[in-house]
Design a protein around this motif. Structure first.
Motif, PDB file in Angstrom:
ATOM      1  N   ILE A 149       0.841  -1.197   0.000  1.00 43.00           N
ATOM      2  CA  ILE A 149       0.000   0.000   0.000  1.00 43.00           C
ATOM      3  C   ILE A 149       0.879   1.250   0.000  1.00 43.00           C
ATOM      4  N   LYS A 150       1.942   1.231   0.771  1.00 48.45           N
ATOM      5  CA  LYS A 150       2.835   2.392   0.859  1.00 48.45           C
ATOM      6  C   LYS A 150       3.422   2.759  -0.515  1.00 48.45           C
ATOM      7  N   SER A 151       3.614   1.759  -1.368  1.00 42.22           N
ATOM      8  CA  SER A 151       4.195   2.027  -2.685  1.00 42.22           C
ATOM      9  C   SER A 151       3.250   2.820  -3.583  1.00 42.22           C
ATOM     10  N   ARG A 152       1.975   2.908  -3.196  1.00 36.54           N
ATOM     11  CA  ARG A 152       0.981   3.635  -4.000  1.00 36.54           C
ATOM     12  C   ARG A 152       0.721   5.043  -3.462  1.00 36.54           C
ATOM     13  N   ILE A 153       1.494   5.448  -2.442  1.00 36.23           N
ATOM     14  CA  ILE A 153       1.280   6.730  -1.779  1.00 36.23           C
ATOM     15  C   ILE A 153       2.486   7.636  -1.982  1.00 36.23           C
ATOM     16  N   GLY A 154       2.208   8.915  -2.250  1.00 34.40           N
ATOM     17  CA  GLY A 154       3.233   9.945  -2.245  1.00 34.40           C
ATOM     18  C   GLY A 154       2.954  10.865  -1.068  1.00 34.40           C
ATOM     19  N   TYR A 155       4.002  11.356  -0.416  1.00 30.23           N
ATOM     20  CA  TYR A 155       3.825  12.138   0.806  1.00 30.23           C
ATOM     21  C   TYR A 155       4.694  13.390   0.781  1.00 30.23           C
ATOM     22  N   LEU A 156       4.049  14.533   1.016  1.00 30.84           N
ATOM     23  CA  LEU A 156       4.755  15.807   1.178  1.00 30.84           C
ATOM     24  C   LEU A 156       4.584  16.228   2.632  1.00 30.84           C
ATOM     25  N   PRO A 157       5.645  16.100   3.447  1.00 29.81           N
ATOM     26  CA  PRO A 157       5.516  16.479   4.854  1.00 29.81           C
ATOM     27  C   PRO A 157       5.441  17.994   5.020  1.00 29.81           C
ATOM     28  N   GLU A 158       4.992  18.399   6.198  1.00 29.65           N
ATOM     29  CA  GLU A 158       4.909  19.832   6.494  1.00 29.65           C
ATOM     30  C   GLU A 158       6.299  20.465   6.436  1.00 29.65           C
ATOM     31  N   ARG A 159       7.270  19.791   7.018  1.00 29.05           N
ATOM     32  CA  ARG A 159       8.652  20.276   6.995  1.00 29.05           C
ATOM     33  C   ARG A 159       9.502  19.254   6.255  1.00 29.05           C
ATOM     34  N   THR A 183       1.174  24.610   1.349  1.00 28.53           N
ATOM     35  CA  THR A 183       1.456  26.015   1.032  1.00 28.53           C
ATOM     36  C   THR A 183       2.019  26.788   2.224  1.00 28.53           C
ATOM     37  N   ALA A 184       2.301  26.103   3.335  1.00 25.02           N
ATOM     38  CA  ALA A 184       2.817  26.790   4.529  1.00 25.02           C
ATOM     39  C   ALA A 184       4.142  27.484   4.220  1.00 25.02           C
ATOM     40  N   GLY A 185       4.214  28.753   4.550  1.00 28.33           N
ATOM     41  CA  GLY A 185       5.444  29.515   4.380  1.00 28.33           C
ATOM     42  C   GLY A 185       5.700  30.017   2.982  1.00 28.33           C
ATOM     43  N   LEU A 186       4.777  29.781   2.050  1.00 22.29           N
ATOM     44  CA  LEU A 186       4.974  30.245   0.674  1.00 22.29           C
ATOM     45  C   LEU A 186       4.366  31.631   0.489  1.00 22.29           C
ATOM     46  N   ASP A 187       4.933  32.387  -0.436  1.00 19.58           N
ATOM     47  CA  ASP A 187       4.366  33.691  -0.767  1.00 19.58           C
ATOM     48  C   ASP A 187       3.093  33.467  -1.601  1.00 19.58           C
ATOM     49  N   PRO A 188       2.293  34.518  -1.830  1.00 21.53           N
ATOM     50  CA  PRO A 188       1.026  34.329  -2.555  1.00 21.53           C
ATOM     51  C   PRO A 188       1.194  33.681  -3.930  1.00 21.53           C
ATOM     52  N   LEU A 189       2.239  34.049  -4.660  1.00 20.36           N
ATOM     53  CA  LEU A 189       2.454  33.440  -5.972  1.00 20.36           C
ATOM     54  C   LEU A 189       2.767  31.956  -5.830  1.00 20.36           C
ATOM     55  N   GLY A 190       3.612  31.608  -4.861  1.00 20.79           N
ATOM     56  CA  GLY A 190       3.943  30.206  -4.611  1.00 20.79           C
ATOM     57  C   GLY A 190       2.714  29.400  -4.230  1.00 20.79           C
ATOM     58  N   CYS A 191       1.834  29.994  -3.405  1.00 20.08           N
ATOM     59  CA  CYS A 191       0.583  29.319  -3.022  1.00 20.08           C
ATOM     60  C   CYS A 191      -0.273  29.033  -4.244  1.00 20.08           C
ATOM     61  N   CYS A 192      -0.397  30.024  -5.122  1.00 20.80           N
ATOM     62  CA  CYS A 192      -1.194  29.841  -6.349  1.00 20.80           C
ATOM     63  C   CYS A 192      -0.608  28.735  -7.221  1.00 20.80           C
ATOM     64  N   GLU A 193       0.725  28.708  -7.343  1.00 12.59           N
ATOM     65  CA  GLU A 193       1.366  27.689  -8.172  1.00 12.59           C
ATOM     66  C   GLU A 193       1.111  26.290  -7.620  1.00 12.59           C
ATOM     67  N   ILE A 194       1.233  26.140  -6.295  1.00 11.43           N
ATOM     68  CA  ILE A 194       0.992  24.827  -5.681  1.00 11.43           C
ATOM     69  C   ILE A 194      -0.469  24.423  -5.860  1.00 11.43           C
ATOM     70  N   LYS A 195      -1.387  25.357  -5.659  1.00 15.01           N
ATOM     71  CA  LYS A 195      -2.813  25.040  -5.831  1.00 15.01           C
ATOM     72  C   LYS A 195      -3.117  24.665  -7.276  1.00 15.01           C
ATOM     73  N   ASP A 196      -2.487  25.353  -8.239  1.00 12.28           N
ATOM     74  CA  ASP A 196      -2.670  24.997  -9.651  1.00 12.28           C
ATOM     75  C   ASP A 196      -2.150  23.583  -9.933  1.00 12.28           C
ATOM     76  N   LEU A 197      -0.987  23.243  -9.335  1.00 15.18           N
ATOM     77  CA  LEU A 197      -0.433  21.899  -9.512  1.00 15.18           C
ATOM     78  C   LEU A 197      -1.358  20.839  -8.930  1.00 15.18           C
ATOM     79  N   ILE A 198      -1.929  21.124  -7.761  1.00 16.52           N
ATOM     80  CA  ILE A 198      -2.856  20.185  -7.141  1.00 16.52           C
ATOM     81  C   ILE A 198      -4.065  19.973  -8.050  1.00 16.52           C
ATOM     82  N   GLY A 199      -4.591  21.061  -8.610  1.00 16.42           N
ATOM     83  CA  GLY A 199      -5.720  20.946  -9.542  1.00 16.42           C
ATOM     84  C   GLY A 199      -5.365  20.123 -10.762  1.00 16.42           C
ATOM     85  N   ALA A 200      -4.162  20.354 -11.316  1.00 13.71           N
ATOM     86  CA  ALA A 200      -3.723  19.599 -12.500  1.00 13.71           C
ATOM     87  C   ALA A 200      -3.588  18.115 -12.175  1.00 13.71           C
TER      88      ALA A 200
END
Length: 197
Positions: free
Chosen positions: A84-94, A172-189
């Protein structure tokens, strides 16, 4: 038996996690009787104040912790199972990367850990660097990366195994507004590509 498509990617029933002190006494109830069901292809968010148990639930989904009560499955199985772990990708907070490696070397390192064949690894790394906007900075040392660049590198690392389920802890923790938008766009894609996030 239900069809595989009808099985939720994440299913929890009455999940409770209580952290105990050295003597086994209850210290903090991180989660209390949580029930949820996340279907394939959904983009699902956990909202709540600090200390609400969001990261604890993610650690349970990763199999790093075990609930004290209730049941929790990922793809219909225990999240503690290696398959199951092989099917998961993880982005930690830090995130922590080796400062003396370049972004490209970092992704190659993790690709080797995942056992990806070299041609697959190199092509996937090329695509992911372009996706997260780091193609031009991939030969710079990670120690020279800004916080936003490290966050994007961590997202690329989380996607290396082409996971079916992507768990993002405060992406998006610690990102500037442009960085937040880019991450949200990537999540949508990624959601449009059928990933469960």
């Amino acid at each position: 038996m239900p069809a595989p498509d009808s099985i939720p990617v994440i299913h929890g029933q009455g999940v409770t996690k209580v952290f105990r002190d050295f003597w086994g006494r209850p210290r903090a109830a991180a989660l209390q009787d949580v029930t949820l069901s996340v279907p394939a292809g959904a983009i699902f968010g956990l909202l709540g104040p600090n200390g609400a148990g969001k990261s604890t639930l993610i650690k349970l989904l990763l199999g790093h912790l075990h609930p004290n009560a209730g049941s929790l499955t990922v793809f219909g199985r225990s999240p503690r199972e290696v398959a199951i772990k092989s099917r998961i990708g993880y982005l930690p907070e830090r995130t922590s990367f080796y400062a003396g490696l370049t972004g490209l070397e970092t992704l190659r390192f993790f690709g080797r850990l995942l056992g990806l064949p070299r041609p697959v690894r190199e092509e996937r790394i090329r695509q992911l660097l372009a996706m997260v906007g780091l193609s031009g900075a991939c030969r710079r040392l990670v120690g020279e990366y800004s916080h936003g660049m490290r966050k994007r590198l961590a997202l690329a690392q989380a996607l290396l195994n082409d996971p079916d389920l992507l768990l993002l802890d405060e992406p998006t923790a610690g990102l500037d507004p442009l960085g937040c938008c880019e991450i949200k766009d990537l999540i949508g894609a990624l959601g449009r590509r059928g990933k469960t996030i």
